[in-house]
Scaffold this motif. Structure first.
Motif, short mmCIF file in Angstrom:
data_model
loop_
_atom_site.label_atom_id
_atom_site.label_comp_id
_atom_site.label_asym_id
_atom_site.label_seq_id
_atom_site.Cartn_x
_atom_site.Cartn_y
_atom_site.Cartn_z
N GLN A 1 0.91 -1.20 0.11
CA GLN A 1 0.00 -0.09 -0.53
C GLN A 1 0.93 1.45 0.13
O GLN A 1 0.53 1.82 -0.56
CB GLN A 1 -0.55 -0.01 1.46
CG GLN A 1 -1.83 -0.66 0.57
CD GLN A 1 -3.46 -0.68 2.24
OE1 GLN A 1 -3.12 0.01 3.17
NE2 GLN A 1 -4.15 -1.09 1.90
N GLY B 1 -3.03 -1.05 -4.41
CA GLY B 1 -5.21 -0.27 -3.88
C GLY B 1 -5.24 -1.74 -3.10
O GLY B 1 -3.75 -2.55 -2.46
N PRO B 2 -5.69 -1.92 -2.03
CA PRO B 2 -6.53 -2.67 -1.16
C PRO B 2 -6.08 -3.87 -1.64
O PRO B 2 -5.29 -4.81 -0.68
CB PRO B 2 -7.40 -2.25 0.18
CG PRO B 2 -7.15 -0.49 -0.58
CD PRO B 2 -7.20 -0.65 -2.24
N ALA C 1 -3.19 -5.25 -2.83
CA ALA C 1 -2.00 -5.64 -2.16
C ALA C 1 -2.56 -7.06 -0.79
O ALA C 1 -1.42 -7.49 -0.37
CB ALA C 1 -2.24 -4.99 -1.11
#
Length: 67
Positions: free
Chosen positions: A38, A43-44, A47
């Motif tokens: 991150q 992006g979440p 990741a």
């Protein structure tokens, strides 16, 4: 000349302490991997999967290698 043999017969030991250590290392690797991903701009969702995979593999390795 005598051949060298391991004292435990060469078996891989998987003790309870090794299991707990593997879980702790796996969680730590996943958290650090996700935080680094991150921080580098992923992006979440991008990741999460690699972090979980890296944590799983590291935890399994620590558990099976009895480190």
């Amino acid at each position: 000349m005598a051949a060298l043999r391991p004292l435990d017969g060469g078996q891989i030991k998987t003790s309870r302490a090794s299991l707990i250590g593997g879980i702790a290392v796996g969680i730590g690797v996943a958290v650090l991997w996700g935080a680094l991903a991150q921080d580098l701009g992923a992006g979440p969702a991008a990741a999460l999967l690699p972090a979980a995979l890296a944590g799983l593999l590291a935890g399994l390795w620590v558990w099976r290698a009895d480190l």
